[in-house]
Structure formats: C-alpha cells, structure tokens
Design an enzyme around this catalytic site. Structure first.
Site, PDB file in Angstrom:
ATOM      1  N   LYS A 112       0.837  -1.202   0.000  1.00  0.00           N
ATOM      2  CA  LYS A 112       0.000   0.000   0.000  1.00  0.00           C
ATOM      3  C   LYS A 112       0.872   1.252   0.000  1.00  0.00           C
ATOM      4  CE  LYS A 112      -3.736  -0.615   2.327  1.00  0.00           C
ATOM      5  NZ  LYS A 112      -4.375  -0.920   3.618  1.00  0.00           N
TER       6      LYS A 112
ATOM      7  N   ARG B  11      -3.357   3.055   8.388  1.00  0.00           N
ATOM      8  CA  ARG B  11      -3.662   1.895   7.549  1.00  0.00           C
ATOM      9  C   ARG B  11      -2.514   0.900   7.541  1.00  0.00           C
ATOM     10  NH1 ARG B  11      -4.805   4.515   1.810  1.00  0.00           N
ATOM     11  NH2 ARG B  11      -6.001   2.593   1.530  1.00  0.00           N
TER      12      ARG B  11
ATOM     13  N   GLY C 227      -8.166  -7.095   3.830  1.00  0.00           N
ATOM     14  CA  GLY C 227      -9.069  -7.191   4.969  1.00  0.00           C
ATOM     15  C   GLY C 227      -8.509  -7.947   6.158  1.00  0.00           C
TER      16      GLY C 227
ATOM     17  N   MET D 294      -5.828  -7.216   8.014  1.00  0.00           N
ATOM     18  CA  MET D 294      -5.282  -6.389   9.088  1.00  0.00           C
ATOM     19  C   MET D 294      -6.130  -5.133   9.233  1.00  0.00           C
ATOM     20  SD  MET D 294      -1.288  -7.033   8.560  1.00  0.00           S
ATOM     21  CE  MET D 294      -1.391  -6.428   6.913  1.00  0.00           C
TER      22      MET D 294
ATOM     23  N   ARG E 191      -2.923  -1.449  -6.502  1.00  0.00           N
ATOM     24  CA  ARG E 191      -2.114  -2.669  -6.394  1.00  0.00           C
ATOM     25  C   ARG E 191      -2.468  -3.537  -7.584  1.00  0.00           C
ATOM     26  NH1 ARG E 191      -5.633  -4.611  -1.280  1.00  0.00           N
ATOM     27  NH2 ARG E 191      -7.571  -4.930  -2.372  1.00  0.00           N
TER      28      ARG E 191
ATOM     29  N   HIS F 125     -15.636  -8.800   1.154  1.00  0.00           N
ATOM     30  CA  HIS F 125     -14.657  -9.753   1.689  1.00  0.00           C
ATOM     31  C   HIS F 125     -14.832 -11.135   1.069  1.00  0.00           C
ATOM     32  CE1 HIS F 125     -13.227 -12.675   4.746  1.00  0.00           C
ATOM     33  NE2 HIS F 125     -12.205 -11.835   4.787  1.00  0.00           N
TER      34      HIS F 125
ATOM     35  N   ARG G  29       0.966 -47.596 -13.460  1.00  0.00           N
ATOM     36  CA  ARG G  29       0.966 -48.579 -12.369  1.00  0.00           C
ATOM     37  C   ARG G  29       0.193 -49.802 -12.815  1.00  0.00           C
ATOM     38  NH1 ARG G  29       0.018 -43.423  -8.924  1.00  0.00           N
ATOM     39  NH2 ARG G  29      -1.321 -43.152 -10.716  1.00  0.00           N
TER      40      ARG G  29
ATOM     41  N   ARG H 131       5.597 -49.494 -14.638  1.00  0.00           N
ATOM     42  CA  ARG H 131       6.198 -50.033 -13.428  1.00  0.00           C
ATOM     43  C   ARG H 131       5.664 -51.439 -13.189  1.00  0.00           C
ATOM     44  NH1 ARG H 131       4.862 -47.137  -7.910  1.00  0.00           N
ATOM     45  NH2 ARG H 131       2.876 -48.186  -8.181  1.00  0.00           N
TER      46      ARG H 131
ATOM     47  N   GLU I 216      13.404 -44.561  -4.841  1.00  0.00           N
ATOM     48  CA  GLU I 216      12.387 -44.179  -3.856  1.00  0.00           C
ATOM     49  C   GLU I 216      12.768 -44.565  -2.434  1.00  0.00           C
ATOM     50  OE1 GLU I 216       8.684 -46.132  -4.838  1.00  0.00           O
ATOM     51  OE2 GLU I 216       9.734 -47.815  -5.709  1.00  0.00           O
TER      52      GLU I 216
ATOM     53  N   SER J  88      13.486 -42.958 -12.205  1.00  0.00           N
ATOM     54  CA  SER J  88      12.316 -42.133 -11.960  1.00  0.00           C
ATOM     55  C   SER J  88      12.200 -41.987 -10.455  1.00  0.00           C
ATOM     56  CB  SER J  88      11.077 -42.801 -12.547  1.00  0.00           C
ATOM     57  OG  SER J  88       9.951 -42.014 -12.249  1.00  0.00           O
TER      58      SER J  88
ATOM     59  N   GLY K  50      10.529 -41.669  -7.233  1.00  0.00           N
ATOM     60  CA  GLY K  50       9.209 -41.833  -6.624  1.00  0.00           C
ATOM     61  C   GLY K  50       9.206 -41.017  -5.349  1.00  0.00           C
ATOM     62  N   THR K  51       8.901 -39.739  -5.497  1.00  0.00           N
ATOM     63  CA  THR K  51       9.118 -38.843  -4.352  1.00  0.00           C
ATOM     64  C   THR K  51       8.099 -39.030  -3.235  1.00  0.00           C
ATOM     65  OG1 THR K  51       7.995 -37.132  -5.603  1.00  0.00           O
ATOM     66  CG2 THR K  51      10.395 -37.064  -5.574  1.00  0.00           C
ATOM     67  N   ASN K  52       6.965 -39.684  -3.520  1.00  0.00           N
ATOM     68  CA  ASN K  52       6.035 -39.970  -2.417  1.00  0.00           C
ATOM     69  C   ASN K  52       6.683 -40.943  -1.447  1.00  0.00           C
ATOM     70  OD1 ASN K  52       4.233 -38.409  -3.829  1.00  0.00           O
ATOM     71  ND2 ASN K  52       3.055 -40.138  -4.615  1.00  0.00           N
ATOM     72  N   ASP K  53       7.125 -42.092  -1.994  1.00  0.00           N
ATOM     73  CA  ASP K  53       7.775 -43.073  -1.131  1.00  0.00           C
ATOM     74  C   ASP K  53       9.103 -42.554  -0.600  1.00  0.00           C
ATOM     75  OD1 ASP K  53       6.432 -45.461  -0.503  1.00  0.00           O
ATOM     76  OD2 ASP K  53       6.477 -46.054  -2.608  1.00  0.00           O
TER      77      ASP K  53
ATOM     78  N   CYS L 252       8.052 -38.986 -10.641  1.00  0.00           N
ATOM     79  CA  CYS L 252       6.673 -39.411 -10.855  1.00  0.00           C
ATOM     80  C   CYS L 252       5.830 -39.337  -9.587  1.00  0.00           C
ATOM     81  CB  CYS L 252       6.632 -40.813 -11.442  1.00  0.00           C
ATOM     82  SG  CYS L 252       7.334 -42.043 -10.338  1.00  0.00           S
TER      83      CYS L 252
ATOM     84  N   TYR M 239      12.297 -34.721 -17.039  1.00  0.00           N
ATOM     85  CA  TYR M 239      10.844 -34.541 -17.109  1.00  0.00           C
ATOM     86  C   TYR M 239      10.218 -34.659 -15.725  1.00  0.00           C
ATOM     87  CZ  TYR M 239      10.328 -39.609 -16.613  1.00  0.00           C
ATOM     88  OH  TYR M 239      10.361 -40.889 -16.139  1.00  0.00           O
TER      89      TYR M 239
HETATM   90  P1  ADP Z   1      -7.688  -2.496   3.438  1.00  0.00           P
HETATM   91  O1  ADP Z   1      -6.279  -2.879   3.263  1.00  0.00           O
HETATM   92  O2  ADP Z   1      -8.439  -3.393   4.352  1.00  0.00           O
HETATM   93  O3  ADP Z   1      -8.373  -2.210   2.138  1.00  0.00           O
HETATM   94  P2  ADP Z   1      -7.357   0.314   3.766  1.00  0.00           P
HETATM   95  O4  ADP Z   1      -6.205   0.821   4.539  1.00  0.00           O
HETATM   96  O5  ADP Z   1      -7.226   0.363   2.294  1.00  0.00           O
HETATM   97  O6  ADP Z   1      -7.690  -1.141   4.270  1.00  0.00           O
HETATM   98  O7  ADP Z   1      -8.613   1.153   4.246  1.00  0.00           O
HETATM   99  C1  ADP Z   1      -9.952   0.744   4.127  1.00  0.00           C
HETATM  100  C2  ADP Z   1     -10.767   1.824   3.477  1.00  0.00           C
HETATM  101  O8  ADP Z   1     -10.664   3.039   4.160  1.00  0.00           O
HETATM  102  C3  ADP Z   1     -10.294   2.078   2.083  1.00  0.00           C
HETATM  103  O9  ADP Z   1     -11.150   1.422   1.207  1.00  0.00           O
HETATM  104  C4  ADP Z   1     -10.390   3.573   1.887  1.00  0.00           C
HETATM  105  O10 ADP Z   1     -11.455   3.866   1.036  1.00  0.00           O
HETATM  106  C5  ADP Z   1     -10.660   4.125   3.255  1.00  0.00           C
HETATM  107  N1  ADP Z   1      -9.575   5.058   3.561  1.00  0.00           N
HETATM  108  C6  ADP Z   1      -8.320   4.769   3.947  1.00  0.00           C
HETATM  109  N2  ADP Z   1      -7.573   5.876   4.072  1.00  0.00           N
HETATM  110  C7  ADP Z   1      -8.375   6.916   3.749  1.00  0.00           C
HETATM  111  C8  ADP Z   1      -8.186   8.314   3.657  1.00  0.00           C
HETATM  112  N3  ADP Z   1      -7.013   8.875   3.919  1.00  0.00           N
HETATM  113  N4  ADP Z   1      -9.229   9.061   3.294  1.00  0.00           N
HETATM  114  C9  ADP Z   1     -10.423   8.492   3.024  1.00  0.00           C
HETATM  115  N5  ADP Z   1     -10.672   7.188   3.083  1.00  0.00           N
HETATM  116  C10 ADP Z   1      -9.665   6.393   3.442  1.00  0.00           C
HETATM  117 MG    MG Z   2       6.555 -46.305  -4.549  1.00  0.00          MG
HETATM  118 MG    MG Z   3      -7.662  -1.069   0.814  1.00  0.00          MG
END
Ligand code: ADP
Ligand code: MG
Ligand code: MG
Length: 913
Positions: free
Chosen positions: A26, A98, A107, A109, A363, A479, A595, A651, A780, A799, A801-804, A866, A886
C-alpha cells in the site's frame, strides 16, 4: 540507519514501488502514485522494519527509539501540505492509519479512519464544513473503529446503540418497526438520515461504552490516538486471521506490515462525495473494461465490508458514469495511466470529496485464473508485456480453477435464486451456516457450501474448508468475493433473495418466476444440498451434474508460449487407456508412471491373481499367470495406442501381495473350488503372507526375487503388446521400470528376467520384429539414492518416486501423518506439507545426490520424477534446478506442470540456482 518513515505528498515521495519490502504494497503504491502526479492525499509510511522491531522483544513489544520523532517530523509536512493541523480545533487535520504488508492481505489487518477527532475538533470540523451531521458521523465512526481495533473493545454494544437510534429515527418518521430485522431497519434508516443531534448524543453514549468496558476515558489527545493506532496496526500483523491467511499464501511471518498515516478525504461529505473500488479490467472474466463499484455519501469501509450493497461503476442507471461524469472521466484516465505504468491490471480505491477525485490505493488486482490467463495474453498482444512476462504472470497452481468442471447446461435444474457472480466455478454441497461447522463437516469428508449474511476475516477457515460460498449481502469487492476469488472457490455474493437465519440455521429463499412474480418460498435447513454456479451467480436446489472444462482460446495460446520456453518435458501418471487419453488432451508428452497393480482388481482378474498368490509351487503359479497375460496385454495395447509416438514407463508390480487377498469366507470357498485346494490350506497361506509393516515388507522387486514368474509374465505382456502395436505401424516406446530397488544386484537379476523374455518374444516362431525398449528403476529409498552410481550401471533411467522417498527419508507414514503433520506446518516446524511440496533440504538433497551419481556413471541417463510433486509448482522449480529431464503428474495437473516448468526455466535463466 535505514530510513524508517517516508513522506509522500504534493507530487513528491520519499519512497517508490521499488521499496516495496520496506513500504509494504500500500505504501509503495501511494508513493508511486504520488510520484506520478496523481491526486493522492499526503501522508507518511512507517516501514515494515519498524514492525519487526516492534515485535523484537515478544514479552514487551514496543516502538523502537526515535521513531516517534521521525513520525512527528513527517506529520509536520502533511500539515504543511494540507494547510490543516493535527489536533487544531479550528482546522483539524484528520488521518487514516492503515496497515499494508509487502504482499496484499485484503481485509486481514486493521485500518482506522477519521483519527484526530475529539470533542473540540469535532465541533471545529462541523463549523468548518458547515455540516454537523457529517462531523459527528465521522466522530462516532472513529470512536467505534478505534475502540474495536486499538482498545480491543467488542463492537456489539456500539452496534446495539446505533440500532436503537435507528429505531427511534424510524418511529419519529412514522415507520412501523415492530417486526423488522436489523437489515431492513438499515434500509429504512440509512446513516445519512440520522440527525446531527442524534449522532452527537450517540458519541456521548459511545464514550460511555468505552469507559464501562475499559475503565478508562476514550483518549482525547490526537497524538495519543495516533500512537495507539500505529501500535494496533502493527499488532494486527499477528492476529489469528492474519496468521491463517499467511499460512495459506506462503507469506513469511518475518515480513511484518508497514503502517500508513494519511490525510483523510471524505466520501461522506454531502451529495457530491462518494467512494469506490475499481479494477482496470474485469477481475472475473479478464475483459478489458473498467470494472468496479461505488457508493455515494459513504466512507471506503462501507464498500469493502459489504455494509451497503454498492452500485456498478458503469452500465447501470445508478452508475458513477451517469451520476458523476466528471469524476468518472478522471478515474478512467487515471486507470489508463496506472495500467500503462505498472503494466498490469490494477485494483484501485478512490474517494470523491466534493466532486474532486482522490486515489487511496493501487495494487496489482487479484483475479480469477480465467481472468489471469486472458489478461496476460491480451496485454502481450497489446505489446504491454512480453510473452515471457505473460507466462510468469499466471500462478500455475491456480490453473486448477480453469481445469475444474462447470455445470452441465443440459442437466435439469431447479432454480432458486440469483446473486452476484463473485467467483466462478461450480460447486455442490451441504449448506452450513458457520465457519466452524463448515470445517467440522469438511473434515468428515462432506462437501459443504458455507452460507453467511456476509463473511468476515474470522470466517476464513470455514471458507477454506467449503466447496463454495453464498452471502446474502455485499458486492463484487466484498470480503467474501475477494477471498473466494483468491482461493479459486465458487462464490455467490449479495444474494438478497435469500434470508438467512443463523439462530435457526436456515435460509429462506423467495423464488421468483420469469415474469418476476414470487412463485414460492423455499426453506433450506442445515445439511440440505444445493449447487451453486459462481460464474452466473445462480443457486440451484439439489445436486446438478457437471462437465469438464474446455481448454482452448487464450489458455491454449498461453500454454503454447509456455511450451516454447520450457526445457523439461511433462508426462502423466496414467494407468488406463482413458487416463492416457485425458493426459494427452492436457498436453502430456508421455506416461511417466503406469501402475500395473490397478489392472488386477477387475472381477475376472482378481481371482486369477489370487490363485497366483496362493499357489504353493511354480507350476500352479505359472498356470494362474497364464490366465492373466491376455488381460495385461490388452491393457498395454490400449495404452500404447493412445500414447502412439510417446514414451510409456510401466512399473512392474509394486504393492505387497496381501492387498490382493480375499477377505471374506465366500471368496475363499470359491477360490478353494477353482484351485482344488482346501479352505484351511488357503487360510494358512493367507496367514503366512501377513506382514507387520507391509510398506517396508515383501513388495516391489522383492516380489520378483522370490517369484520371478510374476515379472516375467508382466514383461511378456508389455513386449507382446508393443510388438503387436508396432506391427500395426504405431510407434511405441516402452520403458520397463523396476520399483523399490536398493542394490544394483537386484537390478541385474531383473534385467536377466527381462532379457530372457525379450529374447523369447522377439525371436518367437511368429517372427515378431524386435521393439526397442529401455530398462530402468524407481529411486524411492534413501539407499537407492546413495548408491545411484551403482544402480546406473544397469538402469538406463531413474524415476524418482518422491512420495515413497519422502516417506522413507523422513520416516513419515503417508497414511498416518495426517494426525500430526498439520501441527508441524502450523507451528512452522516444517515450512510445508512435504508430501505436497518437496522437502528440498532433505528429500531434495537425496534427489540431487542421485542425479549427480547417476550421471557420473551414465552421462545420458534419463531422469524424471513421478510423485505427486510433479504437479506442484514449487517442487517443479526444484526439479528444474537439479536438472531432471521430465516431471510426471496426474493428468489433470499436466497443464499446471507445463506452466510451472516453463516458469522455472525462465526464473532460473534470470537467476541461476
Ligand atoms: P484495506 O487494506 O483493508 O483495504 P485500507 O487501509 O485500504 O484497508 O482502508 C480501508 C478503506 O478506508 C479504504 O477502502 C479507503 O477507502 C478508506 N480510507 C483509507 N484511508 C483513507 C483516507 N485517507 N481518506 C479516506 N478514506 C480512506
Ligand atoms: Mg513407490
Ligand atoms: Mg484497501
């Protein structure tokens, strides 16, 4: 000392996207967008190293010395750039705090908005904006959010107080609220209808909740708030849900999160404000078209958390395009800029304050594998990226999603409801209403569909266990939708026709007919079966049959590019002509493991097999084997025909013989009749065959040391089948593989059997022309790897046989490890399940050793693998690095392996191991 706090604002940023490790995704995105001159509210990023330092003393986590001063210094710059002052009642600067790790963890953290408010600043904000309703709305949101995240006070009492206020407002407006649920109440009284006075009173109530829950006053000093929020963001790195998410996505615990403190902009400030999320291309289908959702008069959290169902950005009467055309145009322009700059599909968060657009996040967008493939191929054709980049853009293991079946369009279906097509794929399962229940039933082997009003990060374990997910609320970026797409699970979000009752564990669906009339009301209880189609967003009653995926179009193009760059071949593990055909259709270049034991379980064959096993003498054993030969030969003919022109490694019999024995008295009696041997004698013989530890017992080539006739019969069937198919003009390349060898002497002895049979078959009276074949062994067991130089004197190929090999090298029983292996992985004793991803340090070292020693003896020895590891991208990387020829895996994983070994080749070319 490395820099710890990075300012961004006014077109200049101290960081950029190359410092992602320090700034988090971010922070890097905000810095980069600022540098590009895009409208980003100014702020500062506290580096991930500070987070790591915060946890350095686990007993007493705390911010390292001097960081406070650096933060204060950067905050001054934010104040200068916004013209507002933190904690100034006349003109208060508010900030968001943030989280943001190196890898995106949507979502997982915490984030706190509107920080910096106290009674005086709220009053000042009301005056300054002339909008008291807005100021107190921001204030009460802040108190609730800060209390939850930083003070760890439960959300419920805040929500209850808010609901009470809604009821009061509704009654004042003359609505009947006697039989109304919280959901409908929210619709009747949206936040925007709550009055300034009421919100101000709510703030007082909220503060009382804080006092009674924590015994302390809500902090009114903005700097104290800021310190508390920063600590909370760092702490959220180690919440249970964040840890679960990291395990699932292989994100190291050591990375830490950065913390971004950014000036607030307000999407909830009057009618010309809004907030939203946009993708530069469609994250579900990959179509090149702006895609997203927005909400007028709202803060960002409302969209992400699915509290209100948002509107599409375009193509609808409520679109941003129609309602705020200027902001929409600005947004599309920025989308183009960012895609061209980052050369990848972007996921953007934006807010419009009083008509002006601000960017809050960018991102690389999460996408379904279908979209990933289409976007990579189209961007390559647009000359945005190269073919090699396109290959690297698609997560190989996610191809699973594409290779999965869809609903049979011709099958009869009973339509129940339609929601948003949040994540594609079809899934059938029993509905459950809690994540724990989903996990419980799934662990009993039952397919489940998790049904929730909306999901939260606490539900992640249930989403992981479920085949599919339904929510009644929330949009395409809720989410549930985001996480499900990441997991490759079918998901239907925002299915408002379904009314979900957690207490009674039921879901009531109003089913509408084509004319839009409510036709009936269906109630589904916990455990009822439904089928969901995440590609159309439809829920059907009961189980609907599915059909396999089609692999043409962009997928085919990408695979063709991948095939051009790879150096390892990809074969399949296939035991039947049908498997062989599937494997070929997925692009297998041979069979790496056929087999033969499965071929003996057919009803007609098993009795001949039992006769053979229970025979006392060579003659009766050979008599029984003679009955089996025609079957074996026919099997091999079928497989050779399917695999014409390609190598087929067969085999010879591997499992302990007792696996084939009769287990009920009726079978024993019948056998006694056909063999002319008493039941008692047969029982005695069965007892003799019992083993304490069959995996280490009389199996593999040990069987042929004591009963050479068995392998002789199999070799005869192979070579006769090969000769027959070759005589019909089909190219055939059998490779005879000896399992479980530990000494070169064993292989010498097996070779004698093979040569003798070959001489008989090819010089036979019927004058069959000789078919070239090769002779090799499985590696193996650790001893085999260590004496590989000796084995290679006889074996023309190995070949692995990485399981065994994993089982024997680690002393882990595959069948029993389920009881404790998860604990090893969860607690970090092992980085991954070694049966899924090869243990490179231990088992891998044995493979490497065997490769070196084998090649020393026989430079042109053919080397392959294999085990199921052949279909695991991380393992493929290792096999490429040690120089195998292979990999071989199950037919459905062949495309994954083709892509994975191409990526391994490219990565190793760029950065040799
Ligand atoms: P997450 O990683 O869970 O998306 P964010 O840090 O992006 O969390 O924040 C969640 C929401 O809060 C974002 O969708 C954004 O729209 C809003 N937000 C974050 N910072 C600001 C800001 N400076 N001004 C307005 N809205 C914000
Ligand atoms: Mg075997
Ligand atoms: Mg966000």
């Amino acid at each position: 000392m490395t820099k710890r706090v990075f300012f961004f604002g006014e077109g200049k940023a101290e960081g950029d996207s190359k410092r992602r490790d320090l700034l988090g995704g971010k922070g890097a995105g905000l810095a980069e967008m600022t540098g590009l001159g895009l409208p980003v509210p100014p702020g500062l990023t506290i580096s991930t190293e500070v987070c790591t330092a915060y946890f350095a003393n686990p007993k007493e986590p705390g911010l390292p010395e001097g960081v406070d001063a650096e933060i204060a210094e950067a905050l001054k710059k934010v104040e200068a750039s916004t013209g507002m002052t933190f904690g100034d009642p006349e003109n208060p600067l508010l900030v968001s705090v943030r989280s943001g790790a190196r890898a995106s963890m949507p979502g997982m953290m915490d984030t706190i908005l509107n920080l910096g408010l106290n009674d005086a600043c709220a009053e000042g904000l009301a005056k300054k904006t002339g909008d008291a309703r807005f100021a107190y709305d921001a204030y009460r949101r802040f108190i609730a959010m800060y209390s939850d995240v930083a003070l760890e006070i439960a959300r419920e009492p805040f929500n209850t107080a808010l609901d009470k206020l809604r009821v009061k407002t509704a009654q004042a407006k003359g609505h009947d609220v006697t039989r109304i649920n919280a959901e409908e109440l929210k619709k009747k009284v949206p936040d925007s209808e709550l009055s300034a006075e009421d919100l101000k009173a709510l703030v007082v109530e909220f503060k009382a909740i804080v006092k009674s829950a924590s015994g302390k006053d809500f902090p009114s000093d903005p700097l104290e708030q800021l310190r508390g929020a920063i600590r909370a963001v760092f702490k959220s790195w180690n919440t249970h849900r964040a840890i679960v998410y990291r395990r699932m996505h292989d994100i190291p615990d050591s990375w830490g999160t950065a913390c971004n403190v950014q000036a607030m902009v307000f999407g909830n400030l009057g009618d010309t404000s809004a907030t939203g999320v946009a993708f530069t291309r469609n994250p579900s289908t990959g179509e090149k078209k702006l895609f997203g959702e927005w909400l007028p008069k709202a803060q960002g959290e409302d969209v992400v958390a699915g509290i209100r169902t948002p509107f599409p950005i375009d193509g609808s009467p409520d679109s941003l395009e129609l309602k705020m055309p200027d902001a929409y145009r600005a947004l599309t322009k920025i989308c183009d800029t960012l895609e061209a700059h980052f050369r990848d599909m972007q996921d953007l968060e934006f807010t419009i304050q009083s008509g002006k657009l601000y960017m809050l996040q960018c991102r690389s967008g999460k996408r379904t594998s279908r979209a990933a493939v289409r976007i990579a191929v189209e961007q390559c054709k647009e000359k945005l990226i190269t073919e090699e980049e396109a290959i690297l853009r698609v997560d190989a293991s996610s191809l699973d999603q594409l290779l999965h079946p869809t609903l049979d369009p011709k099958a009869p279906k009973k339509f129940l409801a339609r929601g948003l097509a949040a994540s594609p794929g079809a899934a059938v399962g029993h509905i459950v209403f809690s994540a724990d229940e989903a996990e419980k039933r799934a662990s009993q082997g039952k397919p489940v569909i998790l049904v929730r009003i909306e999901t939260s990060p606490e539900d992640i374990h249930g989403m992981k266990a479920a085949r599919g997910i339904i929510t009644s609320r929330g949009g395409m970026t809720s989410h549930a939708a985001v996480i499900a797409r990441g997991m490759g699970k079918a998901c239907i979000a925002g299915c408002s026709a379904a009314s979900i009752n957690y207490a009674e564990e039921k879901m009531t669906i109003s089913v509408y007919d084509d004319a839009g009339r409510q036709a009936e009301v269906v109630t589904l209880k916990k455990g009822d079966i439904v089928t969901i189609d995440g590609s159309s967003g439809t829920i059907y009653a009961g189980e609907v049959p599915t059909i396999p995926a089609a692999l043409a179009g962009e997928f085919g193009e990408l695979m063709a590019w991948a095939d051009k760059v790879r150096t390892m071949k990809v074969r399949a593990n296939a035991d039947t002509p049908l498997d062989a055909r599937t494997a070929r259709s997925f692009g297998a270049e041979g069979i790496g493991l056929c087999r033969t034991e499965h071929m003996f379980f057919d009803e007609e064959r098993i009795s001949a097999m039992r006769e053979m096993i229970l025979s006392d003498d060579v003659q009766s054993r050979e008599r029984a084997l003679a009955k089996l030969i025609p079957f074996q030969r026919a099997d091999f003919v079928g497989i050779f025909q399917e695999m014409r022109g390609l190598k087929v490694t067969i085999r010879l019999l591997d499992p302990p013989l007792h696996e084939f024995l009769p287990n009920d008295p009726k079978q024993l009696q019948q056998l006694s009749r056909t063999m002319g041997v008493s039941v008692e004698r047969l029982q005695e013989r069965t007892k003799d065959l019992h083993e304490f530890n069959p995996m280490l017992g009389h199996r593999g080539c040990r069987l042929a040391v004591t009963y050479p006739e068995i392998y002789a019969m199999q070799v005869r069937a192979i070579l006769e089948a090969a000769a027959q198919v070759a005589s019909e003009g089909t190219e055939v390349y059998p490779e005879i593989m000896i399992p479980l060898a530990i000494t070169a002497g064993e292989l010498d002895r097996m070779r004698v059997i093979v040569d003798k049979v070959a001489a008989e078959v090819f010089a036979g009276a019927n004058g069959k022309a000789a078919v070239p074949f090769s002779f090799g062994t499985m590696v193996e067991l650790p001893r085999a790897a260590i004496v590989a130089d000796e084995l290679a004197k006889v074996a023309e190929f190995f070949s692995f046989g990485t399981n065994d090999l994993t089982q024997s090298a680690m002393g882990l029983s595959r069948d029993d490890a389920g009881k404790f292996l998860p604990a090893y992985v969860e607690s970090g004793l092992l980085p991954k399940d070694p049966f899924v991803s090869i243990d490179t340090e231990g088992v891998g070292a044995l493979v490497k050793l065997a490769v070196e020693r084998g090649r020393k003896t026989r430079p042109d020895i053919k080397l392959g693998i294999c085990g199921e590891h052949g279909g695991d991208p991380a393992s493929c990387h290792f096999f490429q690095a040690v120089g195998l020829d292979y990999v071989s895996c199950s037919p459905f994983r062949v495309p994954i392996a083709r892509l994975a070994v191409s990526q391994a080749a490219l990565r190793l070319r760029a950065k040799p191991a």
